[in-house]
Motif scaffolding. Sequence first.
Motif, PDB file in Angstrom:
ATOM      1  N   ARG A 119      -0.347  41.111 -49.337  1.00  0.00           N
ATOM      2  CA  ARG A 119      -1.160  42.304 -50.397  1.00  0.00           C
ATOM      3  C   ARG A 119      -0.656  41.907 -51.691  1.00  0.00           C
ATOM      4  O   ARG A 119      -1.515  42.067 -52.574  1.00  0.00           O
TER       5      ARG A 119
ATOM      6  N   SER B 103     -11.463  44.468 -48.207  1.00  0.00           N
ATOM      7  CA  SER B 103     -10.951  45.500 -47.233  1.00  0.00           C
ATOM      8  C   SER B 103     -11.790  45.272 -45.855  1.00  0.00           C
ATOM      9  O   SER B 103     -11.196  45.460 -44.929  1.00  0.00           O
TER      10      SER B 103
ATOM     11  N   THR C  19      -5.334  44.897 -48.307  1.00  0.00           N
ATOM     12  CA  THR C  19      -5.907  45.671 -49.429  1.00  0.00           C
ATOM     13  C   THR C  19      -5.455  47.208 -49.309  1.00  0.00           C
ATOM     14  O   THR C  19      -5.878  48.202 -50.242  1.00  0.00           O
ATOM     15  N   ARG C  20      -4.719  47.610 -48.172  1.00  0.00           N
ATOM     16  CA  ARG C  20      -4.280  48.871 -47.994  1.00  0.00           C
ATOM     17  C   ARG C  20      -3.364  49.458 -49.269  1.00  0.00           C
ATOM     18  O   ARG C  20      -2.490  48.688 -49.514  1.00  0.00           O
ATOM     19  N   HIS C  21      -3.381  50.620 -49.583  1.00  0.00           N
ATOM     20  CA  HIS C  21      -2.453  51.167 -50.469  1.00  0.00           C
ATOM     21  C   HIS C  21      -2.370  50.591 -51.894  1.00  0.00           C
ATOM     22  O   HIS C  21      -1.757  50.585 -52.797  1.00  0.00           O
ATOM     23  N   ILE C  22      -3.687  49.686 -52.133  1.00  0.00           N
ATOM     24  CA  ILE C  22      -4.024  48.881 -53.588  1.00  0.00           C
ATOM     25  C   ILE C  22      -4.918  49.950 -54.109  1.00  0.00           C
ATOM     26  O   ILE C  22      -5.986  50.474 -53.748  1.00  0.00           O
ATOM     27  N   ASP C  23      -4.314  50.692 -55.437  1.00  0.00           N
ATOM     28  CA  ASP C  23      -5.258  51.786 -56.075  1.00  0.00           C
ATOM     29  C   ASP C  23      -6.491  50.976 -56.697  1.00  0.00           C
ATOM     30  O   ASP C  23      -6.182  49.994 -57.482  1.00  0.00           O
ATOM     31  N   LYS C  24      -7.555  51.738 -56.543  1.00  0.00           N
ATOM     32  CA  LYS C  24      -8.734  51.230 -57.374  1.00  0.00           C
ATOM     33  C   LYS C  24      -8.615  51.726 -58.917  1.00  0.00           C
ATOM     34  O   LYS C  24      -8.162  52.704 -59.134  1.00  0.00           O
TER      35      LYS C  24
END
Length: 183
Positions: free
Chosen positions: A4, A29, A48-53
């Motif tokens: 991550r 993702s 890529t989970r929990h990465i804010d756009k």
Amino acid sequence: EIARADVVRLHAAMKDHPTTANRCLALLSKMFNLAEKCGYRPDGTNPTRHIDKYPERRIERFLSEVELARLGDVLDGAERAGEHPSVVAAIRLLIFTGCRRNEILTLKWEHVDFERGCLRLTDSKTGAPMVPLGAPAIELLSGLSRIEGNPYVLPGAVPGKHYVALEKAWRRLRGQARLDDVR
């Protein structure tokens, strides 16, 4: 081996271009989801989970009457100068209909309903819409020549295919019309 923190660094490095950064994150993702599905990564390890756009700013730009007139003059001049007829017709149809570029470039004659004054698109990004046509669009479509063996409204250089090289001509023509910020 990608973690991550690696994805966070990549995403942060692109922060000046938030839309591009978000599209990159979405692509990654999808790739990692496929890697999990195919067994190349353990399930639930998509980095890529929990990465804010990043927040994206939606750009909405409409042409004024003066700008439309200027573009019309440039298109008239391009037509007289021998610009490919599909280029001029495509740009005009885009203006008259509000359709997406590929909806117009891949438009087939079978989708043009002159009787009801509409385009019956079979597939698009938003479903299968019916696009009403105003008098200028109907007049333009009525004046276009049909090429035997080519089902497309805007034929390209390759027999039986549609026109594809609109972007370069559009950049040049919108530059002549002093509309550099128009998509």
